[in-house]
Scaffold this motif. Structure first.
Motif: not given
Length: 380
Positions: A126-128, A322-324, A376-380
């Protein structure tokens, strides 16, 4: 007592890859920052540096000094440990004896481990959905061949993606079509019998293509666009600068939905809407990525997909970093009082790097366990 928990942890360590196999595609897409030794709390932020370029200079013999570390361009990635999830289970004395004698992970434990892995997988998906703006294929059409993957290659090049470690995660419907594709079934073309013998898809146009079963029924990957109307435009006289993410708008009618892609006049970069807009006649539009160009007042806004159109995401293609994804064991500090027979240990899955904390509280004729993960996650 400690030896008993170590036995269970060792069995789980050995079995985790089997248990997590179908729910661990997206953690493997990510740039990992896993540290079993550094314990932290929910809400803490982990920062690390990513180097992406180096300055190239003319050389003047006898004058130029060697390049220093300051010549390497980098940026800081900061990820908040904002997800802390737990699953509890019990083992009675009979089940506990079976663990020690058979060295097989109990079904109750495996179910909880898989549930936590599934939560992480769906969360990353869902983050992507909200962070990848470049989309290929035909709206509302199920892909049946390799053409969309070929289009994705062009998109990767246009965005300057590193040419190594590309991964394409696709849902089961699309995977079924690809497995029947003659280019994959034909060993003389694909170079392997694995497509026919094992259902293996493998590399396609530079992407290591894998099936992600949980994508199939993930509601967050399906979207009906807003009821777009009017002439939506930027409404801010000074205009916006490169790097801004919140844009005041007016002139529209109807709604916009999180996950839609929009364009601003004069900027070819697509942007993903981050939250629903109930009325586009006045309000704010939050986008990702941050603006790549300055944005003038009155710039028109267009939507990539027509109003009230339902579509589904069938795959994500990305460079591996691309995804951390950051995972830490939770630091219980003084907030958790352990009894003489209570213990805590860690389990780290070799394939994904996910770190789970296993706690045990000994009770009358049964043992209560807690399995948790902080990440935790995030797109970088």
């Amino acid at each position: 007592m400690a030896n008993e928990l170590a036995i269970l942890a060792n069995v789980a360590q050995h079995d985790s890859q089997r248990v997590l196999r179908e729910v661990s595609v997206f953690p493997m897409l990510a740039r990992h920052n896993m540290d079993a030794e550094e314990r932290q709390r929910q809400g803490d932020t982990v920062s690390f540096t990513r180097q992406f370029d180096s300055v190239v200079r003319d050389v003047v013999p006898g004058v130029s000094a060697p390049a220093t570390s300051q010549d390497i361009e980098s940026y800081r990635i900061s990820i908040q440990l904002n997800k802390f999830k737990e699953a509890n289970f019990n083992l009675n004395d009979k089940e506990w004896r079976e663990v020690k004698e058979s060295q097989v992970l109990p079904a109750t434990f495996a179910t909880r481990l898989k549930a936590l892995g599934k939560y992480v997988e769906l969360d990353l998906q869902s983050n992507l959905m909200l962070k990848i703006p470049n989309r290929v294929g035909t709206v509302s059409t199920i892909p049946t061949n390799v053409n969309p993957i070929s289009d994705a290659v062009s998109s990767m090049h246009q965005n300057g993606a590193d040419l190594s470690n590309w991964i394409m995660a696709i849902n089961s419907t699309y995977a079924k079509s690809l497995r029947l594709d003659s280019n994959i079934l034909n060993s003389q073309v694909s170079g392997t019998f694995a497509g026919l013998r094992q259902g293996y898809i493998g590399p396609i146009f530079g992407f290591d293509t894998v099936e992600a079963p949980l994508m199939e029924n993930d509601a967050s990957l399906s979207l009906t666009t807003g009821t777009h109307g009017g002439t939506p435009a930027v409404n801010y006289v000074p205009g916006y600068s490169k790097g801004d993410t919140v844009i005041t708008i007016d002139g529209g009618t109807g709604t916009a939905k999180a996950g839609e892609v929009v364009f601003f006049a004069g900027d070819t970069q697509p942007y993903v809407v981050q939250s629903d807009i109930a009325d586009t006649s006045a309000g704010t539009l939050t986008v990702f990525p941050p603006l790549k160009e300055d944005l003038a007042d009155g710039a028109l806004i267009t939507y990539q997909v027509a109003a009230s159109t339902t579509f589904k995401i069938y795959g994500f293609g990305a460079a591996e970093e691309c995804l951390a994804l950051v995972v830490r064991p939770w630091d219980s500090g003084d907030s958790q009082s352990l009894g003489a027979n209570d213990e805590i240990t860690l389990i780290q899955d070799a394939a994904t790097g996910l770190i789970f904390r296993l706690s045990r509280v000994r009770g009358y004729k049964q043992t209560e366990f807690s399995l948790d993960i902080l990440y935790g996650s995030g797109v970088v």
